[in-house]
Design a protein around this motif. Structure first.
Motif, PDB file in Angstrom:
ATOM      1  N   LEU A 105      35.995  18.242  38.166  1.00  0.00           N
ATOM      2  CA  LEU A 105      35.874  18.356  36.567  1.00  0.00           C
ATOM      3  C   LEU A 105      35.786  17.100  36.009  1.00  0.00           C
ATOM      4  O   LEU A 105      36.602  16.157  36.301  1.00  0.00           O
ATOM      5  CB  LEU A 105      37.125  19.164  35.990  1.00  0.00           C
ATOM      6  N   ILE A 113      35.464  27.030  32.475  1.00  0.00           N
ATOM      7  CA  ILE A 113      36.166  26.242  31.503  1.00  0.00           C
ATOM      8  C   ILE A 113      35.465  26.554  30.123  1.00  0.00           C
ATOM      9  O   ILE A 113      34.251  26.717  29.955  1.00  0.00           O
ATOM     10  CB  ILE A 113      35.642  24.624  31.608  1.00  0.00           C
ATOM     11  N   PHE A 126      31.932  21.136  35.498  1.00  0.00           N
ATOM     12  CA  PHE A 126      32.681  21.144  36.826  1.00  0.00           C
ATOM     13  C   PHE A 126      31.670  21.738  38.050  1.00  0.00           C
ATOM     14  O   PHE A 126      30.766  22.359  37.806  1.00  0.00           O
ATOM     15  CB  PHE A 126      33.937  22.319  36.430  1.00  0.00           C
ATOM     16  N   VAL A 179      40.884  25.868  31.265  1.00  0.00           N
ATOM     17  CA  VAL A 179      40.322  25.656  32.587  1.00  0.00           C
ATOM     18  C   VAL A 179      40.817  27.200  33.304  1.00  0.00           C
ATOM     19  O   VAL A 179      42.186  27.078  33.503  1.00  0.00           O
ATOM     20  CB  VAL A 179      40.887  24.691  33.545  1.00  0.00           C
TER      21      VAL A 179
END
Length: 1260
Positions: free
Chosen positions: A550, A577, A535, A588
């Motif tokens: 992401l 994450i 991410f 997340v």
């Protein structure tokens, strides 16, 4: 039970990135064939042929500013083996001498605390190879013993020293480039510091020259261009008195170096021009200027094998300029006055430039000292580009405007003319690609036998570093018994420009580079062995909102897709994450927004938490799950189904097969089958309360809550493994929970914010890696105690920006100096033994072998007399040694290029060519020099014999009788060249000096040289030019009269001789020598010069004035002087004797110096060429040959090569009998396998009848 941990073998290593500005000059290409390069405080060792980093040396605390490989110009044997020795100096003034193979330091040297300006190993005497000369700022030069680290002497100078350069032809001369000018030192010796302060020369800045400020004339007019005009000004560049203040802008001379291709020449590099100086006259004899639109120079490297310059420009372009022949073949007949104006270096080849930006600029270029046909360029972003020069035969499209004379390739290969169908390697080295530069008065070679060549640069390798930090790193899932067959230890590195680099840590090479994001990568989590989630977040807008990306990336295909679909354009930033242990679920966590829970396998959002959900500060998945019990249930259900479908009658026969089928299907569909196991995670909120949440399928249950521990601050990270849970807070406290015993234990580390905690992989391995702002620690959670620690400023000088485990006992750290280091658990420095690591491509470097093995390899390549064919397989030889060492030797043999193998196996390759080729392969400087000179003179004396022209010693036959392919020895060998060629070269040089002279001093020097060379008429013209108002007008006029009227009448001769002797006795050596040369008593002149210690002048004069017999006497005396213990340059003496044809003496010297391998091979070569003769002195010769061969046989036996030993012993006559008996005790007689032509006799030709021939030389 001892926990079982599988550990894939990973070497500790460092992946390096961009360079620091101070690393700019820290790069060197050694004779050993490797490149050393400084990167921050580490040193990379790079193999240029396979472009891989094979070692990283870490011990310096400051940036490395200089690296230098030691020279290989000594005879190698078991007591002084081939070794990789490197000296490096850093910005804090520390010098370390390394043993590169083991990665350890021989010694550390510290004098001052300022950056080392320059370093050089002394290479010029046979006594010690350990002397290292360094420039310690501001103005000291210090001589160190690089083996023990002791200081031998120290000398200070008046100005700041920037760099120095040694005269390659005379080690007592060196030049220092200082902030104001140049200092010449002519009494340098290792024994004591230079006595004088040296001769200072100031440089007036060449910016006053018209090249820079006048518009260039129109190109059509043949008016002198900017460069030509610059030349006229350049003559006054070198002045002995300090110039006026306005003339000296800052000394912008970038570099000075002596030319290794011809004596007494030096180059000075300025941004827009290179000046070539002749030091005898200290005046400019050539200029390479850049036209107005051209790119300025930053560095130049002069070549030794040919008069050529490699130049590096500011845009990273490397150009090769080769000196133009002073006679173009078609103009040779024209007036010689026209032909020589200056030395011109023509641009012959250039490579592509690089894109220069603020952060990317070329730093330095190095060229391979062995072949001089490949160059490496280091770039500030950590790239190393390897360019190789290739020669293409064929005529260029003729462009008369350029006026370039063609380059020809030499006809010989490895110092000998090519046999009819002999294989050759086209681009072995610079002097096999282009022939010698012709000089005036020399007939150009017949064009039929020579091919024209064009030179091109080819990019043969590129090594790239890591991009600029910060990095986010994550190691792929650990090795288990299930994935052991296809496991690759991959490390994903997220970078600030949005790409993810995947490195394979076994080789340390880049596996894939994936451009995944458009902004800085913040974190990476693997979801299988071949795919990961990463991410990235953009910079926040004024509302604090960002664009979140992401991505799910599949490594084998490189396919990326946005995991959260359309979401993420305008929302709070993702904090972290976390992927569950079975890689089923993903959490997340956002900055100011409740967390999301995703199913990774289907890519669906399972739950977005309610608005009142607590803010998450740290989160971790639990390692416990119910997958095993679920699988058991499923298995049972399936079997039951199978039983029901099959009728009872068939049941027994089918049951076993069905079950096995089912089990197969089960194991295959394990991944595709959606068994949703139950998994848990824990997280903490801002108050430190711990929540426990269970996920199963798409149901999410809230579990127990544990109240905060009063001693802990705000929790920043959690790690969970087995029954241990560890919490770290922002105040530096670690809290260890034992879940089984329900105990908790808090430990203050007093190191500030705990950034990350990670457990090591491997069953039962309870080690924990903790990252702080100022370093990292490893803890053992079983005993709750610290195992190792590192801290910035204390034991390292970099900040750690990310951490992970790469195996159960090695950690990987990303640091702010742009490097990623794989370290042992102790986190000590990362140098490693080179022989312990697995390289993807095998590297040819005999220096990596054990000393014995490297000599075995050398003997194996040099001579395989035990069979008619040549093999590259060591197992076919009777060689009793450990298999491991045999394997290593075989690996070296396999790593040779196919071209090289085919040439080495070619039966046409003569012994001399083989010796030359192997010394090139080994990068053995002293061998290469010896065999180059030996093969040249052995062939020229052998040729003289075959033509049976009665020739004088030391002189090949006159031109008429020479075969067309006979080349001269290159002028870079100076006084070892043939006299006729040497004379032509010196005349050519004086002619050039004459054209260039600009003052009375210059004219006087030219006249003196001409008198010594015997060019009396020209000298008289110059003497008569002296103007009447000059104080020496009268003197010069009389001298002119004297020169013209000298007759060979007895009385005038004896008077002049008497006057000359008196002059010499009263300290006017040069004038006395001139008078003696006038009356053709040059031999006496040489004797006087030698008596007064002017050995180099004497040998020069002997070469240009004496007949061969007299010249040979002078040079033999010089050789004796070189052998004396106080001079100790026996290797140089041997080369002098070779050039005189005293082969027997050379053989004796080699043997007495215990150079057994070289002695035996040299005598063998002499016998093959037929230049050693046996008659009256047969006994002396026989005893020498016997002793040399027997000693070589012993050497081979000690290496384990028995067949080789047997062969040489059998050829050593009586001296080898005893050895033969030892070799074949109980084996019944000598070996069968000697080929017919290798009978155990001495290969000595019969004597030539009753002529009285003196042994070892060809006398009249």
């Amino acid at each position: 039970m001892i926990p079982y941990t599988v550990n894939i073998k990973l070497a500790a290593r460092t992946l390096t990135g961009t360079l620091n500005l101070q690393n700019k000059t820290a790069v060197d290409w050694g004779w050993q064939g490797l490149i050393a390069q400084g990167c921050h405080s580490s040193i990379l060792i790079i193999d240029p042929k396979t472009t891989q980093t094979i070692q990283v040396l870490e011990r310096h605390k400051a940036n490395v500013v200089k690296v230098k490989w030691s020279r290989e110009n000594y005879h190698h044997n078991l007591s002084s083996p081939y070794s990789l020795r490197l000296a490096s100096g850093d910005a804090s003034g520390k010098i370390i001498v390394w043993d590169v193979v083991s990665g350890t330091a021989h010694c550390e040297i510290q004098e001052h605390s300022k950056p080392i300006q320059d370093l050089e190993w002394l290479w010029n005497q046979d006594a010690s190879r350990d002397l290292l000369l360094a420039v310690h700022p501001p103005n000291y030069i210090v001589l160190w013993n690089g083996d023990t680290g002791t200081k031998l002497w120290k000398k200070s100078y008046a100005e700041n020293i920037l760099s120095f350069s040694f005269d390659p032809f005379d080690p007592s001369n060196m030049a220092l480039l200082t902030s104001e000018g140049i200092v010449f030192i002519n009494d340098f010796t290792p024994a004591k510091p230079p006595g004088s302060t040296g001769k200072k020369v100031y440089i007036a800045s060449p910016h006053a020259s018209p090249a820079h400020n006048k518009p260039a004339p129109a190109p059509t007019a043949p008016a002198p261009t900017g460069a030509k005009k610059a030349l006229n000004k350049v003559k006054v560049l070198i002045t002995n008195e300090k110039p006026t203040a306005e003339a000296v802008t800052l000394n912008d001379c970038l570099q000075l170096s002596y030319l290794p291709s011809k004596r007494n020449h030096m180059l000075l590099l300025y941004p827009r021009e290179i000046l070539i100086l002749d030091l005898e006259l200290s005046q400019t004899v050539g200029v390479v200027a850049i036209e107005r639109s051209g790119v300025p120079f930053t560095q130049v490297i002069p070549c030794a094998q040919r008069d050529a310059l490699y130049c590096l420009h500011e845009n990273g372009c490397i150009t090769l300029r080769v000196c133009r022949s002073t006679t173009a073949p078609d103009e040779a007949a024209a007036d010689p006055e026209q032909s020589v104006q200056e030395l011109v270096y023509d641009l012959r080849s250039q490579c592509d430039a690089i894109r220069v930006t603020k952060t990317v600029r070329p730093y330095r270029m190095v060229i391979c000292p062995v072949s001089e046909n490949s160059a490496a360029l280091t770039v500030s972003d950590g790239r190393v580009m390897l360019w190789e020069l290739k020669a293409h035969t064929g005529r260029a499209p003729t462009n008369p405007g350029l006026g370039l004379s063609p380059l020809y390739s030499p006809v010989s290969f490895c110092g000998a003319p090519l046999a009819h169908n002999q294989k050759k390697i086209q681009d072995l080295s610079l002097n096999t690609m282009i022939g010698q530069t012709l000089i005036a008065g020399e007939a150009p070679p017949p064009s039929s036998s020579q091919q024209e060549v064009q030179l091109k640069f080819l990019l043969t390798g590129l090594l790239s570093g890591l991009p600029l930090p910060p990095f986010a790193i994550r190691m792929c899932p650990p090795l288990t018994t299930k994935n052991i067959n296809h496991y690759q230890p991959l490390l994903a590195v997220g970078t600030s420009n949005g790409s993810v680099l995947v490195y394979n840590l076994t080789s340390g090479l880049l596996h894939k580079e994936l451009s995944v994001h458009s902004c800085e990568v913040r974190g990476i989590e693997w979801v299988s062995l071949t795919s990961f989630l990463s991410f990235a977040t953009s910079t926040p807008n004024n509302m604090g909102m960002v664009r979140n990306e992401l991505q799910h990336v599949d490594l084998p295909t490189g396919e990326c897709f946005a995991f959260r679909g359309e979401r993420g354009t305008d929302e709070p930033a993702i904090e972290m994450i976390k992927v569950s242990h079975l890689k089923q679920y993903l959490v997340v966590v956002f900055r100011d927004k409740p967390l999301e829970l995703w199913d990774i396998r289907t890519g669906t959002l399972l739950r977005e938490m309610a608005k009142n959900f607590p803010t998450v500060t740290a989160l971790e998945w639990s390692p416990s799950h119910n997958l095993k019990s679920l699988k058991k249930k499923q298995m049972a259900a399936r079997e039951a189904m199978a039983r029901q479908t099959v009728s009872d009658a068939e049941q027994s026969s089918v049951e076993s097969s069905v079950i096995s089928m089912l089990q197969d299907a089960e194991s295959k569909s394990e991944t595709s089958q959606a068994i949703s196991a139950r998994e848990h995670f824990v997280f903490t909120d801002t108050d430190g309360q711990v929540y426990h949440i269970t996920v199963e399928g798409n149901t999410v249950k809230d579990g127990a809550r544990i109240p905060p521990d009063g001693s802990m601050g705000s929790i920043g990270c959690i790690a969970w493994k087995g029954d241990t849970l560890v919490l770290g807070d922002v105040d530096g406290n670690l809290n260890f929970w034992d879940l089984k015993a329900r105990l908790s234990r808090g430990i203050p580390t007093h190191r500030g914010w705990v950034k990350k905690v990670r457990f090591a992989p491997g069953k039962g391995n309870q080690k924990l890696l903790v990252m702080y702002t100022d370093g990292a620690e490893v803890w053992d959670t079983k005993d709750v105690q610290m195992v190792s620690s590192m801290r910035i400023g204390r034991n390292v000088n970099y900040r750690v920006v990310d951490i992970d485990w790469c195996t159960s006992d090695k950690v990987v750290l990303a640091s702010d100096d742009g490097c990623i280091r794989v370290l042992e658990m102790a986190m000590k420095s990362a140098s490693y033994r080179m022989d312990e690591q697995d390289l993807t491509d095998p590297v040819w470097c005999p220096y990596l072998l054990l000393p014995r093995a490297s000599f075995t390899l050398k003997a194996f390549l040099l001579l395989q007399p035990w069979s008619g064919t040549f093999t590259m397989d060591i197992s076919q030889v009777d060689y009793n040694e450990k298999d491991e060492i045999k394997g290593l030797i075989q690996e070296q043999l396999n790593s040779l290029s196919n071209d090289m193998k085919s040439v080495l196996q070619d039966p046409e390759l003569s012994l001399l060519q083989r010796c030359l080729l192997v010394s090139r392969l080994f990068g053995d400087e002293s061998d290469l020099q010896f065999w180059t000179v030996a093969s040249h003179y052995l062939q020229s004396f052998a040729q003289a014999r075959q033509l049976s022209v009665p020739t004088a010693q030391g002189q090949p036959p006159s031109d008429g009788s020479q075969p067309a392919c006979h080349n001269y020895l290159d002028i870079c060998h100076d006084t070892l060249c043939e006299s006729s060629y040497f004379q032509k070269f010196q005349l050519d040089r004086v002619h050039l000096q004459e054209v260039k002279r600009s003052s009375y001093e210059h004219t006087k020097k030219c006249a003196d040289q001409l008198l010594l060379l015997g060019q009396t008429d020209r000298a008289v013209q110059l003497l008569l030019e002296t103007s009447a108002d000059n104080s020496s007008y009268y003197c010069d006029s009389l001298k002119a009269c004297l020169v013209t009227t000298i007759t060979s009448s007895g009385p005038s001769q004896s008077t002049i001789k008497l006057v000359a002797t008196n002059m010499i006795a009263n300290g006017k050596l040069a004038e006395g020598v001139q008078l003696l040369c006038l009356i053709d008593k040059a031999a006496d002149a040489c004797r006087y010069l030698q008596t007064y210690g002017e050995w180099n002048r004497a040998s020069w004069l002997a070469k240009v004035r004496l007949n061969p017999a007299e010249s040979s006497d002078v040079l033999k005396r010089w050789a004796e002087h070189l052998c004396s213990p106080q001079v100790n340059q026996k290797s140089k003496a041997m080369l002098v004797l070779l050039s005189l044809g005293c082969f027997h003496k050379v053989g004796e010297m080699l043997h007495s110096m215990r150079y057994f391998d070289r002695a035996a091979l040299f005598i063998e070569a002499c016998l093959k060429c037929g230049v050693m003769e046996a008659n009256d002195s047969t006994n002396i010769l026989l005893s020498l040959i016997g002793a040399a061969f027997a000693d070589y046989a012993r050497l081979l036996r000690s290496l384990g090569l028995r067949e080789g030993a047997a062969l040489w012993a059998s050829r050593a006559g009586s001296a080898g009998e005893e050895l033969m008996e030892e070799l074949f005790q109980g084996e019944g007689g000598p070996p069968e396998g000697l080929p017919a032509d290798q009978e155990p006799t001495l290969g000595i030709e019969g004597s030539g009848g009753d002529e009285d021939r003196k042994f070892g030389s060809v006398e009249e």
